[in-house]
Motif scaffolding. Structure first.
Motif, PDB file in Angstrom:
ATOM      1  N   GLY A  25       0.812  -1.210   0.000  1.00  0.00           N
ATOM      2  CA  GLY A  25       0.000   0.000   0.000  1.00  0.00           C
ATOM      3  C   GLY A  25       0.841   1.253   0.000  1.00  0.00           C
ATOM      4  N   ASP A  26       0.198   2.352   0.332  1.00  0.00           N
ATOM      5  CA  ASP A  26       0.848   3.661   0.377  1.00  0.00           C
ATOM      6  C   ASP A  26       1.287   3.940   1.812  1.00  0.00           C
ATOM      7  OD1 ASP A  26       0.243   3.966  -2.322  1.00  0.00           O
ATOM      8  OD2 ASP A  26      -1.642   4.999  -1.888  1.00  0.00           O
ATOM      9  N   GLU A  40       5.574  -3.194  -0.817  1.00  0.00           N
ATOM     10  CA  GLU A  40       5.136  -3.044  -2.202  1.00  0.00           C
ATOM     11  C   GLU A  40       4.133  -1.900  -2.239  1.00  0.00           C
ATOM     12  OE1 GLU A  40       2.585  -5.590  -5.475  1.00  0.00           O
ATOM     13  OE2 GLU A  40       3.718  -6.674  -3.943  1.00  0.00           O
ATOM     14  N   GLY A  41       4.409  -0.871  -3.032  1.00  0.00           N
ATOM     15  CA  GLY A  41       3.493   0.263  -3.121  1.00  0.00           C
ATOM     16  C   GLY A  41       4.205   1.578  -3.314  1.00  0.00           C
ATOM     17  N   THR A  42       3.832   2.564  -2.501  1.00  0.00           N
ATOM     18  CA  THR A  42       4.386   3.909  -2.571  1.00  0.00           C
ATOM     19  C   THR A  42       4.901   4.299  -1.188  1.00  0.00           C
ATOM     20  OG1 THR A  42       2.794   4.518  -4.273  1.00  0.00           O
ATOM     21  CG2 THR A  42       3.873   6.317  -3.131  1.00  0.00           C
ATOM     22  N   ILE A  43       6.112   4.891  -1.154  1.00  0.00           N
ATOM     23  CA  ILE A  43       6.700   5.321   0.107  1.00  0.00           C
ATOM     24  C   ILE A  43       7.054   6.800  -0.002  1.00  0.00           C
ATOM     25  CG2 ILE A  43       8.593   5.026   1.739  1.00  0.00           C
ATOM     26  CD1 ILE A  43       8.945   2.172   0.556  1.00  0.00           C
ATOM     27  N   LYS A  44       6.562   7.599   0.951  1.00  0.00           N
ATOM     28  CA  LYS A  44       6.961   8.999   1.080  1.00  0.00           C
ATOM     29  C   LYS A  44       7.615   9.140   2.443  1.00  0.00           C
ATOM     30  CE  LYS A  44       3.413  10.931  -1.899  1.00  0.00           C
ATOM     31  NZ  LYS A  44       2.265  11.842  -2.001  1.00  0.00           N
ATOM     32  N   LEU A  49      15.641   7.627   4.259  1.00  0.00           N
ATOM     33  CA  LEU A  49      15.086   6.284   4.162  1.00  0.00           C
ATOM     34  C   LEU A  49      16.232   5.306   3.950  1.00  0.00           C
ATOM     35  CD1 LEU A  49      12.573   4.442   3.911  1.00  0.00           C
ATOM     36  CD2 LEU A  49      12.691   4.858   1.448  1.00  0.00           C
ATOM     37  N   THR A  50      16.342   4.303   4.827  1.00  0.00           N
ATOM     38  CA  THR A  50      17.370   3.275   4.698  1.00  0.00           C
ATOM     39  C   THR A  50      16.700   1.953   4.366  1.00  0.00           C
ATOM     40  OG1 THR A  50      18.818   4.379   6.285  1.00  0.00           O
ATOM     41  CG2 THR A  50      19.259   2.059   5.857  1.00  0.00           C
ATOM     42  N   ILE A  51      17.075   1.376   3.233  1.00  0.00           N
ATOM     43  CA  ILE A  51      16.591   0.053   2.835  1.00  0.00           C
ATOM     44  C   ILE A  51      17.719  -0.915   3.143  1.00  0.00           C
ATOM     45  CG2 ILE A  51      15.806  -1.386   0.930  1.00  0.00           C
ATOM     46  CD1 ILE A  51      14.605   1.155  -0.320  1.00  0.00           C
ATOM     47  N   ASP A  52      17.522  -1.713   4.187  1.00  0.00           N
ATOM     48  CA  ASP A  52      18.536  -2.617   4.714  1.00  0.00           C
ATOM     49  C   ASP A  52      18.785  -3.803   3.775  1.00  0.00           C
ATOM     50  OD1 ASP A  52      20.335  -3.287   6.705  1.00  0.00           O
ATOM     51  OD2 ASP A  52      18.864  -4.338   7.927  1.00  0.00           O
ATOM     52  N   GLN A  53      19.876  -4.513   3.991  1.00  0.00           N
ATOM     53  CA  GLN A  53      20.258  -5.661   3.156  1.00  0.00           C
ATOM     54  C   GLN A  53      19.184  -6.735   3.103  1.00  0.00           C
ATOM     55  OE1 GLN A  53      23.979  -6.837   4.918  1.00  0.00           O
ATOM     56  NE2 GLN A  53      25.175  -5.631   3.472  1.00  0.00           N
ATOM     57  N   THR A  60       7.446   3.014  -5.544  1.00  0.00           N
ATOM     58  CA  THR A  60       7.805   4.351  -5.971  1.00  0.00           C
ATOM     59  C   THR A  60       8.125   5.105  -4.687  1.00  0.00           C
ATOM     60  OG1 THR A  60       6.345   4.264  -7.879  1.00  0.00           O
ATOM     61  CG2 THR A  60       6.989   6.449  -7.111  1.00  0.00           C
ATOM     62  N   ILE A  61       9.331   5.677  -4.626  1.00  0.00           N
ATOM     63  CA  ILE A  61       9.796   6.317  -3.399  1.00  0.00           C
ATOM     64  C   ILE A  61      10.059   7.795  -3.639  1.00  0.00           C
ATOM     65  CG2 ILE A  61      11.694   6.432  -1.724  1.00  0.00           C
ATOM     66  CD1 ILE A  61      12.089   3.432  -2.138  1.00  0.00           C
ATOM     67  N   LYS A  62       9.609   8.611  -2.680  1.00  0.00           N
ATOM     68  CA  LYS A  62       9.953  10.032  -2.640  1.00  0.00           C
ATOM     69  C   LYS A  62      10.458  10.303  -1.231  1.00  0.00           C
ATOM     70  CE  LYS A  62       8.368  14.673  -3.544  1.00  0.00           C
ATOM     71  NZ  LYS A  62       7.273  15.532  -3.973  1.00  0.00           N
ATOM     72  N   SER A  63      11.724  10.744  -1.121  1.00  0.00           N
ATOM     73  CA  SER A  63      12.289  11.001   0.199  1.00  0.00           C
ATOM     74  C   SER A  63      13.314  12.115   0.132  1.00  0.00           C
ATOM     75  CB  SER A  63      12.935   9.734   0.771  1.00  0.00           C
ATOM     76  OG  SER A  63      14.093   9.408   0.049  1.00  0.00           O
ATOM     77  N   ASP A  64      13.701  12.588   1.318  1.00  0.00           N
ATOM     78  CA  ASP A  64      14.748  13.593   1.404  1.00  0.00           C
ATOM     79  C   ASP A  64      16.066  12.994   0.920  1.00  0.00           C
ATOM     80  OD1 ASP A  64      15.954  16.099   2.173  1.00  0.00           O
ATOM     81  OD2 ASP A  64      16.775  15.020   3.886  1.00  0.00           O
TER      82      ASP A  64
END
Length: 83
Positions: A25-26, A40-44, A49-53, A60-64
């Protein structure tokens, strides 16, 4: 893999999505966030934002800013830095 149990790592993240978690989801995250699970979805994200191993992210990601170590499939828009 980031050790989220150390005191210095815990204090760096306002949000932690742990290993074994699955979100579809969002998602809107305030502050720095660590993802170790599946999304799975949209991340604001208003912070870093840290995506771990161990993470599996299809989004779809929007972040600083973002640090990507895990599996990522999608589009990303960072207003500051992408690591």
């Amino acid at each position: 893999m980031t050790n989220i149990n150390s005191p210095s790592k815990k204090s760096n993240y306002a949000v932690v999505i742990g290993t074994g978690s699955r979100i579809i989801g969002d998602i809107v995250l305030e502050g720095n966030a660590l993802i170790s699970g599946a999304i799975e979805g949209t991340i604001k994200c208003s912070g870093e934002l840290t995506i771990d191993q161990s993470a599996i992210v299809s989004a779809t990601i929007k972040s600083d800013s973002a640090k990507i170590s895990g599996r990522f499939d999608g589009d990303i828009n960072c207003s500051n830095k992408l690591f």
